[in-house]
Design a protein around this motif. Sequence first.
Motif, PDB file in Angstrom:
ATOM      1  N   PRO A   6       0.826  -1.206   0.000  1.00 36.94           N
ATOM      2  CA  PRO A   6       0.000   0.000   0.000  1.00 36.94           C
ATOM      3  C   PRO A   6       0.865   1.262   0.000  1.00 36.94           C
ATOM      4  O   PRO A   6       1.924   1.290   0.631  1.00 36.94           O
ATOM      5  CB  PRO A   6      -0.782  -0.120   1.321  1.00 36.94           C
ATOM      6  N   ASP A   7       0.417   2.273  -0.727  1.00 35.84           N
ATOM      7  CA  ASP A   7       1.166   3.537  -0.765  1.00 35.84           C
ATOM      8  C   ASP A   7       1.123   4.191   0.618  1.00 35.84           C
ATOM      9  O   ASP A   7       0.059   4.549   1.113  1.00 35.84           O
ATOM     10  CB  ASP A   7       0.532   4.472  -1.812  1.00 35.84           C
ATOM     11  N   ASP A   8       2.281   4.327   1.222  1.00 38.04           N
ATOM     12  CA  ASP A   8       2.340   4.943   2.551  1.00 38.04           C
ATOM     13  C   ASP A   8       3.028   6.302   2.467  1.00 38.04           C
ATOM     14  O   ASP A   8       3.658   6.763   3.412  1.00 38.04           O
ATOM     15  CB  ASP A   8       3.101   4.021   3.513  1.00 38.04           C
ATOM     16  N   GLY A   9       2.943   6.910   1.289  1.00 36.14           N
ATOM     17  CA  GLY A   9       3.581   8.220   1.118  1.00 36.14           C
ATOM     18  C   GLY A   9       4.848   8.143   0.307  1.00 36.14           C
ATOM     19  O   GLY A   9       5.455   9.171  -0.004  1.00 36.14           O
ATOM     20  N   ALA A  10       5.291   6.946  -0.020  1.00 36.17           N
ATOM     21  CA  ALA A  10       6.481   6.794  -0.871  1.00 36.17           C
ATOM     22  C   ALA A  10       6.101   5.861  -2.017  1.00 36.17           C
ATOM     23  O   ALA A  10       6.504   4.698  -2.043  1.00 36.17           O
ATOM     24  CB  ALA A  10       7.654   6.261  -0.069  1.00 36.17           C
ATOM     25  N   SER A  11       5.319   6.397  -2.942  1.00 36.53           N
ATOM     26  CA  SER A  11       4.854   5.551  -4.053  1.00 36.53           C
ATOM     27  C   SER A  11       5.982   5.320  -5.047  1.00 36.53           C
ATOM     28  O   SER A  11       6.949   6.092  -5.115  1.00 36.53           O
ATOM     29  CB  SER A  11       3.674   6.217  -4.768  1.00 36.53           C
ATOM     30  N   ALA A  12       5.830   4.274  -5.845  1.00 39.70           N
ATOM     31  CA  ALA A  12       6.826   3.969  -6.880  1.00 39.70           C
ATOM     32  C   ALA A  12       6.956   5.140  -7.845  1.00 39.70           C
ATOM     33  O   ALA A  12       8.071   5.513  -8.232  1.00 39.70           O
ATOM     34  CB  ALA A  12       6.408   2.698  -7.616  1.00 39.70           C
ATOM     35  N   GLN A  13       5.811   5.741  -8.216  1.00 33.90           N
ATOM     36  CA  GLN A  13       5.833   6.869  -9.158  1.00 33.90           C
ATOM     37  C   GLN A  13       6.618   8.053  -8.594  1.00 33.90           C
ATOM     38  O   GLN A  13       7.481   8.632  -9.267  1.00 33.90           O
ATOM     39  CB  GLN A  13       4.383   7.284  -9.456  1.00 33.90           C
ATOM     40  N   MET A  14       6.336   8.392  -7.338  1.00 31.77           N
ATOM     41  CA  MET A  14       7.013   9.525  -6.708  1.00 31.77           C
ATOM     42  C   MET A  14       8.518   9.271  -6.610  1.00 31.77           C
ATOM     43  O   MET A  14       9.335  10.126  -6.947  1.00 31.77           O
ATOM     44  CB  MET A  14       6.400   9.746  -5.312  1.00 31.77           C
ATOM     45  N   TYR A  43       2.636  -0.265 -11.589  1.00 31.39           N
ATOM     46  CA  TYR A  43       2.708  -0.280 -10.117  1.00 31.39           C
ATOM     47  C   TYR A  43       2.928   1.125  -9.526  1.00 31.39           C
ATOM     48  O   TYR A  43       3.230   1.255  -8.342  1.00 31.39           O
ATOM     49  CB  TYR A  43       3.871  -1.160  -9.653  1.00 31.39           C
ATOM     50  N   GLY A  44       2.830   2.154 -10.351  1.00 34.78           N
ATOM     51  CA  GLY A  44       3.204   3.503  -9.916  1.00 34.78           C
ATOM     52  C   GLY A  44       2.520   3.978  -8.651  1.00 34.78           C
ATOM     53  O   GLY A  44       3.113   4.713  -7.857  1.00 34.78           O
ATOM     54  N   LYS A  45       1.264   3.551  -8.428  1.00 36.52           N
ATOM     55  CA  LYS A  45       0.531   4.050  -7.254  1.00 36.52           C
ATOM     56  C   LYS A  45       0.803   3.208  -6.008  1.00 36.52           C
ATOM     57  O   LYS A  45       0.344   3.536  -4.917  1.00 36.52           O
ATOM     58  CB  LYS A  45      -0.974   4.084  -7.560  1.00 36.52           C
ATOM     59  N   ASP A  46       1.489   2.090  -6.181  1.00 37.47           N
ATOM     60  CA  ASP A  46       1.830   1.247  -5.027  1.00 37.47           C
ATOM     61  C   ASP A  46       3.046   1.824  -4.301  1.00 37.47           C
ATOM     62  O   ASP A  46       3.751   2.678  -4.827  1.00 37.47           O
ATOM     63  CB  ASP A  46       2.193  -0.167  -5.487  1.00 37.47           C
ATOM     64  N   SER A  47       3.280   1.299  -3.109  1.00 41.51           N
ATOM     65  CA  SER A  47       4.530   1.649  -2.421  1.00 41.51           C
ATOM     66  C   SER A  47       5.708   1.194  -3.287  1.00 41.51           C
ATOM     67  O   SER A  47       5.615   0.191  -4.013  1.00 41.51           O
ATOM     68  CB  SER A  47       4.594   0.928  -1.065  1.00 41.51           C
ATOM     69  N   TRP A  48       6.816   1.870  -3.159  1.00 37.04           N
ATOM     70  CA  TRP A  48       8.019   1.499  -3.933  1.00 37.04           C
ATOM     71  C   TRP A  48       8.477   0.076  -3.600  1.00 37.04           C
ATOM     72  O   TRP A  48       9.250  -0.520  -4.363  1.00 37.04           O
ATOM     73  CB  TRP A  48       9.156   2.496  -3.654  1.00 37.04           C
ATOM     74  N   THR A  49       7.992  -0.468  -2.473  1.00 35.02           N
ATOM     75  CA  THR A  49       8.418  -1.827  -2.098  1.00 35.02           C
ATOM     76  C   THR A  49       7.958  -2.881  -3.106  1.00 35.02           C
ATOM     77  O   THR A  49       8.425  -4.011  -3.077  1.00 35.02           O
ATOM     78  CB  THR A  49       7.916  -2.205  -0.683  1.00 35.02           C
ATOM     79  N   ARG A  50       7.078  -2.495  -4.024  1.00 35.54           N
ATOM     80  CA  ARG A  50       6.681  -3.343  -5.153  1.00 35.54           C
ATOM     81  C   ARG A  50       7.898  -3.763  -5.980  1.00 35.54           C
ATOM     82  O   ARG A  50       7.832  -4.650  -6.826  1.00 35.54           O
ATOM     83  CB  ARG A  50       5.732  -2.571  -6.069  1.00 35.54           C
ATOM     84  N   MET A  60       8.841  -0.580 -12.697  1.00 35.52           N
ATOM     85  CA  MET A  60       7.638  -0.594 -11.841  1.00 35.52           C
ATOM     86  C   MET A  60       6.537   0.259 -12.452  1.00 35.52           C
ATOM     87  O   MET A  60       5.369  -0.154 -12.517  1.00 35.52           O
ATOM     88  CB  MET A  60       7.974  -0.055 -10.435  1.00 35.52           C
ATOM     89  N   VAL A  61       6.938   1.444 -12.918  1.00 38.69           N
ATOM     90  CA  VAL A  61       5.941   2.366 -13.480  1.00 38.69           C
ATOM     91  C   VAL A  61       5.345   1.761 -14.754  1.00 38.69           C
ATOM     92  O   VAL A  61       4.131   1.734 -14.941  1.00 38.69           O
ATOM     93  CB  VAL A  61       6.581   3.749 -13.746  1.00 38.69           C
ATOM     94  N   THR A  62       6.210   1.222 -15.627  1.00 39.89           N
ATOM     95  CA  THR A  62       5.746   0.610 -16.871  1.00 39.89           C
ATOM     96  C   THR A  62       4.784  -0.549 -16.595  1.00 39.89           C
ATOM     97  O   THR A  62       3.817  -0.772 -17.324  1.00 39.89           O
ATOM     98  CB  THR A  62       6.951   0.093 -17.693  1.00 39.89           C
ATOM     99  N   ALA A  63       5.050  -1.275 -15.508  1.00 37.34           N
ATOM    100  CA  ALA A  63       4.195  -2.430 -15.179  1.00 37.34           C
ATOM    101  C   ALA A  63       2.879  -2.010 -14.529  1.00 37.34           C
ATOM    102  O   ALA A  63       2.055  -2.870 -14.201  1.00 37.34           O
ATOM    103  CB  ALA A  63       4.969  -3.388 -14.270  1.00 37.34           C
ATOM    104  N   ILE A  72      10.163  -5.494  -5.324  1.00 39.19           N
ATOM    105  CA  ILE A  72      10.445  -6.925  -5.167  1.00 39.19           C
ATOM    106  C   ILE A  72       9.912  -7.710  -6.372  1.00 39.19           C
ATOM    107  O   ILE A  72      10.541  -8.673  -6.820  1.00 39.19           O
ATOM    108  CB  ILE A  72       9.843  -7.462  -3.827  1.00 39.19           C
ATOM    109  N   ASP A  73       8.761  -7.272  -6.918  1.00 38.99           N
ATOM    110  CA  ASP A  73       8.177  -8.017  -8.039  1.00 38.99           C
ATOM    111  C   ASP A  73       8.985  -7.841  -9.325  1.00 38.99           C
ATOM    112  O   ASP A  73       9.155  -8.797 -10.077  1.00 38.99           O
ATOM    113  CB  ASP A  73       6.708  -7.609  -8.255  1.00 38.99           C
TER     114      ASP A  73
END
Length: 285
Positions: free
Chosen positions: A225-233, A270-277, A265-268, A279-280
């Motif tokens: 979950p985005d906790d303020g550090a999203s993949a996009q940001m 996942y941009g709105k998810d936490s950057w911890t994505r 991550m962004v291309t896939a 891992i995928d």
Amino acid sequence: MNITMIGLGPMGQAMARAYLAAGHPVTVWNRTASRADELVAAGATRAATPAEAVAAGPLVLLSLTHYAAMYEILGDVGDALAGKVVVNLSSDTPQASRDAAAWLAERGAELLVGGIMVPAEVVGTDGAYVFYSGPRSVLETHEPALRVIGRPDYRGTDPALAQLFYQALVHVFVTTLAAFVQGAALLGTAGVTAREYAPLADELVELARSSFGEVARNIDAGDHPDDGASAQMMAVGVDHIAGAVAAVGQDTALPAAVKSLYDRMVTAGYGKDSWTRMIDVIRSA
Ligand code: NDP
């Protein structure tokens, strides 16, 4: 109990010294024989050949640049390996450790794989620890002797495990150090000394360290979950780091590698998810 130490680089020398200090008889062998001189002067016995070193006792420790050196050294010792426990404390791939366990088993020897996690000057002190994998009973039998070089941290039967833990943790270490040096190079273009920058980097590494628990929870739960550090940001910020390094004509390999993870991550999507994505995308290389 006699300890055989084969491989007398900085680590092997430190281990041999720790055994001598603990009162063990120590037999040493090294390809470049002169590297044993100081240890022999301190009480170690010099073996004339690898076979003589292996024959000197039940426990044979190897501290070599890689596993290929083990085959070069032990390939010609004939029956000397039968009944021995070989503790290979050399770095290599996990598969190299599995292959070595099979090779030694064919010769009647058992392998404990060791990943020693401290530099030479810390070997044998309270701060030293060593990952082990292989047969648990072998570790238990030899634990008092192995404890001399550092606290044993047993990770399981699969010989690859100690090597996996070693590589994963050394990766954190070397990549953090490389990032620190990159920061020093970047700031150096503005005349900022590394000494001025070091305490600031220290504080930031502490911040990163304090987030490991939360990152690990996301990874293990498979939930980001985005906790303020999203993949996009984060991707935008990482892009700026790569741009800053490129603009001063310095090596972009490290920031480009990190940027590639965020871009994927962004291309896939996942941009709105936490950057911890991350891992995928790392898992799906
Ligand atoms: P080195 O990697 O420099 O070398 C260790 C030994 O390997 C030397 O005795 C060398 O012999 C021998 N060797 C290499 N190739 C061959 C070969 N083909 N045949 C025979 N002998 C060979 O030493 P370190 O002590 O620094 O490291 C040992 C291991 O410990 C490495 O796997 C390293 O990754 C790991 N390690 C090292 C740490 C450190 O701080 N140094 C920390 C933690 C782990 P010769 O003297 O003849 O060249």
